[in-house]
Design an enzyme around this catalytic site. Sequence first.
Site, short mmCIF file in Angstrom:
data_model
loop_
_atom_site.label_atom_id
_atom_site.label_comp_id
_atom_site.label_asym_id
_atom_site.label_seq_id
_atom_site.Cartn_x
_atom_site.Cartn_y
_atom_site.Cartn_z
N HIS A 35 1.00 -1.39 0.20
CA HIS A 35 -0.36 -0.22 -0.29
C HIS A 35 0.76 0.99 -0.01
O HIS A 35 0.53 2.20 0.34
CB HIS A 35 -0.95 -0.28 1.25
CG HIS A 35 -2.02 -1.33 1.04
ND1 HIS A 35 -2.92 -0.57 0.09
CD2 HIS A 35 -2.22 -2.05 1.43
CE1 HIS A 35 -4.18 -1.61 0.38
NE2 HIS A 35 -3.10 -2.99 0.69
N GLY A 128 -8.35 -13.00 -6.85
CA GLY A 128 -8.84 -12.53 -5.23
C GLY A 128 -7.99 -13.26 -4.77
O GLY A 128 -8.07 -13.61 -3.20
N LEU A 131 -2.06 -12.34 -5.13
CA LEU A 131 -1.57 -12.99 -6.18
C LEU A 131 -1.82 -12.19 -8.01
O LEU A 131 -0.32 -12.73 -8.92
CB LEU A 131 -0.97 -14.01 -6.27
CG LEU A 131 -1.09 -15.27 -5.42
CD1 LEU A 131 -0.91 -16.77 -5.82
CD2 LEU A 131 0.42 -14.48 -4.29
N SER A 132 -1.97 -10.96 -7.85
CA SER A 132 -2.07 -10.50 -9.58
C SER A 132 -2.88 -10.90 -10.33
O SER A 132 -2.67 -10.90 -11.78
CB SER A 132 -0.56 -9.41 -9.62
OG SER A 132 -0.91 -8.08 -8.99
N SER A 133 -3.68 -11.80 -10.25
CA SER A 133 -4.61 -13.02 -11.45
C SER A 133 -4.94 -11.48 -11.92
O SER A 133 -5.15 -11.63 -13.09
CB SER A 133 -5.55 -13.93 -10.30
OG SER A 133 -6.58 -12.58 -9.96
N GLU A 166 -7.13 -0.53 -15.61
CA GLU A 166 -7.73 -0.94 -13.75
C GLU A 166 -8.51 0.70 -13.42
O GLU A 166 -9.24 0.09 -12.44
CB GLU A 166 -6.42 -1.30 -13.04
CG GLU A 166 -6.54 -2.00 -12.23
CD GLU A 166 -7.29 -3.65 -11.84
OE1 GLU A 166 -6.65 -3.96 -12.82
OE2 GLU A 166 -7.94 -3.75 -11.01
N ASP A 178 1.93 -3.72 -9.62
CA ASP A 178 1.37 -5.26 -10.54
C ASP A 178 1.78 -5.64 -11.47
O ASP A 178 2.62 -6.53 -11.83
CB ASP A 178 0.14 -5.41 -9.44
CG ASP A 178 -0.56 -5.70 -8.19
OD1 ASP A 178 0.70 -6.04 -7.90
OD2 ASP A 178 -1.65 -5.68 -7.95
N TYR A 227 -10.34 -0.77 -1.12
CA TYR A 227 -9.50 -1.10 -1.19
C TYR A 227 -9.07 0.85 -1.87
O TYR A 227 -7.83 1.96 -1.07
CB TYR A 227 -8.39 -1.12 -2.78
CG TYR A 227 -7.55 -1.41 -3.33
CD1 TYR A 227 -6.26 -1.71 -2.32
CD2 TYR A 227 -7.39 -0.09 -4.02
CE1 TYR A 227 -5.23 -1.68 -3.47
CE2 TYR A 227 -5.99 -0.06 -5.15
CZ TYR A 227 -4.72 -0.61 -4.38
OH TYR A 227 -4.30 0.05 -4.87
C1 GLA Z 1 -3.08 -4.77 -5.01
C2 GLA Z 1 -2.76 -3.45 -5.75
C3 GLA Z 1 -1.23 -2.72 -6.19
C4 GLA Z 1 -1.33 -2.51 -4.69
C5 GLA Z 1 -0.75 -3.35 -3.58
C6 GLA Z 1 -0.57 -3.08 -1.92
O1 GLA Z 1 -2.09 -5.31 -5.83
O2 GLA Z 1 -3.12 -3.99 -7.10
O3 GLA Z 1 -0.99 -1.32 -6.45
O4 GLA Z 1 -1.68 -1.19 -3.85
O5 GLA Z 1 -2.67 -3.84 -3.71
O6 GLA Z 1 0.43 -3.29 -1.50
#
Ligand code: GLA
Length: 398
Positions: A35, A128, A131-133, A166, A178, A227
């Site tokens: 964050h 979800g 891990l940035s799916s 996004e 990400d 978020y």
């Molecule tokens: C998600 C967001 C990122 C980052 C993280 C927290 O993965 O996509 O940009 O803010 O949360 O570090």
Amino acid sequence: MKNHARIRSSFEQHYGHPPEWIARAPGRINLLGEHVDYNDGWVLPAAIDRCARLAFSASTTSEIMLYAADLEANVRFDLNALDDKLDCDGNPLPGWALYPAGVAWVLRQNHLPISGLQAVLTSQIPIGSGLSSSAAIEVIFAVAWQALSPWQQTPMELAQICQRAENEYVGVQCGLMDPFSILHGVRDHALFFDTRTLDWEPVPLPAHVSLVVADSGVRRRLGGSAYNQRREACEQALRLLAKRLPGVHALRDVSLDDFREHEQALPPSLRPIAEHVVGECVRVLRAADLLKAEDAKGFGALMLEGHASLRDLYQVSSPELDTLVEIARELPGCLGARLTGAGFGGCTVNLVEAQTAETFIERLSSAYAQRTGGKADVWISRPVDGANLLLHGQRKPV
Ligand code: GLA
């Protein structure tokens, strides 16, 4: 090659001819710096060996035909009707199709011409789970459209395109971390990335440690307002602090001393939010030095501090993630543990002495089941190279 063969044959079954290209985009973990990417801070992520794959060919129309093999779902949408977020039958696009549609929308806004596609998508990145799916899907489509087009963007520009998709199309106000990690991953390295200057450097992981990911099995929805609320709170805190601290343009510019001196200027609800960001930035800078010095123990201690800060100050942890970290830190060989990604559910990442990793996995899984009744999926994760393309079996960089 097994995964490639599978997606190739799924494409052939679906469209009656082999795909022209296959693209691969990995997921990511973040070792430290959570964050802070939307506060101009520093992060330490790595691309990981769970990937999304896309088999694709250009089509002669402006239509995107996409089969999501894992979901056994088809969607068709038109490049000339992206604003409405509707499929070709006039129904709202399913959530997962907003990612490719969003990337197409940004590319067109940037006057980068793109073609229609026939495509099959599969992914090993749990949805979800932190891990940035979703960023992997955005990146894979950005890479695919670039492969079929005369234009060429740098990997950093592609990452920015995905972030904008996004932010402006999907509606999550995420930072750049990400898509950056997915495009810039370096095998066996973490990526030390300055999200303000965009400078970055790969830092090797010490050979005697393993990274273990533990998926709590609890899913979150990022679009979920929590978020975006955190980001808004950071902006409010910044506005108040900047009035007293000239030269502060983002929370990253606030030192710990300055924060202590001026924290009273913030309402009680914003104080812990800003404190996390200020402290986390300091931790990442220290952690990067420790990693370069191969001090895995010191690095792990900062991961534990980072988790406590996300739990107590930023308040994005969950009981399951806290339980995973509490169990892990007591196990032999564990150097550090923390939630990874946005939080509110998802995964922890653990830094573990390599020779104890297998026992660590067994003991973490069984203790978690005992304490929560839930099943955690726990595995050793290796940092891998960023997204790439295969054309007729030949590997190509993005
Ligand atoms: C998600 C967001 C990122 C980052 C993280 C927290 O993965 O996509 O940009 O803010 O949360 O570090």
